[in-house]
Scaffold this active site. Structure first.
Site, PDB file in Angstrom:
ATOM      1  N   HIS A 155      24.414 -12.417 -20.254  1.00 38.05           N
ATOM      2  CA  HIS A 155      25.644 -11.951 -19.724  1.00 38.05           C
ATOM      3  C   HIS A 155      25.830 -10.583 -20.731  1.00 38.05           C
ATOM      4  CE1 HIS A 155      26.720 -15.819 -18.258  1.00 38.05           C
ATOM      5  NE2 HIS A 155      26.389 -16.181 -19.168  1.00 38.05           N
ATOM      6  N   SER A 285      19.920  16.779 -22.820  1.00 33.41           N
ATOM      7  CA  SER A 285      21.084  17.378 -22.310  1.00 33.41           C
ATOM      8  C   SER A 285      21.203  18.645 -22.734  1.00 33.41           C
ATOM      9  CB  SER A 285      22.294  16.396 -22.990  1.00 33.41           C
ATOM     10  OG  SER A 285      23.305  17.164 -22.572  1.00 33.41           O
TER      11      SER A 285
END
Length: 484
Positions: A155, A285
């Site tokens: 999870h 970036s």
């Protein structure tokens, strides 16, 4: 400059290998058509039809199209609105002795469908080799990190420890299934063969004056000349489009595997535990100069989604073919089949590039373990106290209180997990303080993970890659260099 003024698919212009791009190129497609026409003529002559040696020699000498022949074919197609007949006439111009017998008895699908089957089989072979190399690279990675403890996640929440290498075997196992599925699809592939306009072979029966045996022999000869072991026993005008489903299904399944692997790597990059290669001059970036984005893994995810949905095209196309055929499959398949193989090729080459430069950060991994392991070790601490004569319920309550205090430090104050320091400071745990380091050794929490890695590679990976074809690929393949 002209190439920059028209749309080009980035699949071939930016990403795909030269081999796969050429396979689905116009040059190779129309060359293959000419080879199929030659095979048909050779077989027809062998079975008694009046085809001259000169015709065959001219056909053999002109299998590759020149730029001038491409121009002629384009003009012919514009005039005739029929691509196959345009190329029949173009071929006849450079092989005039054969002009009257090219495509004799055949329908368009003789060249279009049989060529597609040739491309599909070759493309599946390319993918098998690339996939084998990827499996080999990841197996070496798994072996290298077979016993490096790392935090497991269920999870995406901290769970019991595993190892970096054991996690990689989960990826490899799915890739082995993909290898099996793709090989099965390739080895099961047949040839459309020589079947005529609606699959009855009526035109060939007329050519051979009603001789059924010669028609059957013609089908076998052309199939053999084209490199296939068998032809589908019955077809309509086309080979069944269900074959496309069977071919694209393992590719879509490969897309699911690749997406899962690349997603895991993206999550690990966020955790700073494992990263894909990042060149010294690479820019993550345009605004945030510090960023190291997992762009290769993101590309794999992006293209894998495309690969998975292309299978839906094959399903829908197969389901709406009326009787002996409809032409609404044609334009769709011109896009779907090449894109599926180009995309699978790119996904595999990108994953190979990633696997050949994965960077692991053991200290980051160890720090994350240190933050979670104290909570996981609480049951071991309770058992150790009981072995020293302590009361299980009393020990449980002591650990519960200290664990909640430590959790407060972590969640509310943003501090490190200090559970073990609290245990060391509590006199109740004096009997086991000398054993704490051993009880908290990450190696004691990984179970049989290292042994599982060893056994998996020896008993499953090595036999799967022992095939001669795959061994040649492993020996003859270097590192993948991406264009962008």
């Amino acid at each position: 400059m002209e190439s920059f003024e028209t749309y080009q698919t980035p699949l071939s212009s930016r990403y795909a290998s030269k081999e796969m791009s050429y396979l689905f190129s116009s040059a190779n497609r129309f060359k293959t058509w000419r080879e199929l026409w030659l095979n048909l003529a050779v077989a027809e002559k062998q079975l008694g039809l009046p085809i001259s040696d000169e015709a065959l020699e001219q056909m053999k000498a002109n299998l590759r199209l020149t730029p001038e022949q491409f121009d002629i074919a384009a003009k012919e197609e514009k005039k005739r609105r029929h691509d196959v007949m345009a190329h029949v006439h173009t071929f006849g111009q450079v092989a005039p002795a054969a002009a009257g017998i090219i495509h004799l008895g055949a329908t368009s699908c003789y060249v279009t469908d049989n060529a597609d089957l040739i491309f599909i089989r070759t493309a599946l072979g390319y993918l098998l080799k690339s996939l084998a190399v990827l499996i080999s690279r990841l197996s070496a990675f798994a072996a290298q990190y077979r016993d490096l403890p790392t935090l497991g996640f269920t999870h995406f929440q901290p769970a019991q420890l595993t190892t970096v290498g054991k996690r990689a075997t989960l990826w490899i196992q799915e890739l082995l299934w993909d290898l099996r599925n793709i090989k099965r699809a390739r080895d099961d592939l047949g040839f459309r063969g020589v079947k005529g306009t609606t699959g009855t072979q009526a035109s060939f029966l007329a050519l051979f004056d009603g001789d059924h045996e010669k028609v059957e022999e013609l089908d076998k000869l052309v199939t053999k000349l084209s490199g296939f072991e068998y032809a589908y026993p019955v077809t309509s005008q086309t080979y069944s489009r269900k074959i496309d489903i069977d071919v694209l299904s393992p590719l879509a399944s490969l897309g699911a595997t690749a997406h899962k692997i690349a997603t895991d790597l993206r999550l690990l990059a966020n955790l700073k535990e494992v990263e894909e290669p990042f060149e010294s001059t690479q820019i993550g970036s345009s605004a945030m100069a510090y960023k190291r984005n997992p762009m290769r893994s993101e590309r794999v995810c992006s293209l894998s989604r495309h690969l998975m949905v292309l299978h839906q095209n094959a399903l829908m196309t197969s389901s709406v073919q009326w009787f002996e055929r409809t032409l609404d499959d044609s334009a769709n398949r011109r896009v779907t089949l090449p894109e599926a193989f180009l995309t699978a090729d790119i996904v595999l080459s990108t994953l190979r590039n990633v696997s050949e430069g994965l960077v692991v950060y053991p200290k980051v991994i160890a720090r994350r373990i240190s933050q979670e392991l104290p909570f996981m070790a609480t049951e071991n601490l309770i058992m150790a106290i009981v072995k020293k004569g302590g009361d299980r319920q009393e020990a449980h309550e002591k650990i519960r209180v200290l664990s909640h205090e430590a959790a407060h430090q972590v969640k509310n104050l943003g501090l490190d997990n200090d559970l073990i320091e609290r245990v060391r400071g509590d006199a109740y745990f004096d009997p086991i303080k000398g054993e704490l380091d051993g009880l908290l050794d990450p190696q004691t929490f990984i179970g049989r993970a290292p042994e599982q890695v060893d056994k998996f590679i020896k008993e499953w990976v090595e036999p799967a890659l022992a095939d001669k074809e795959l061994q040649e690929a492993l020996l003859g393949t270097g590192k993948v260099e991406l264009h962008v």
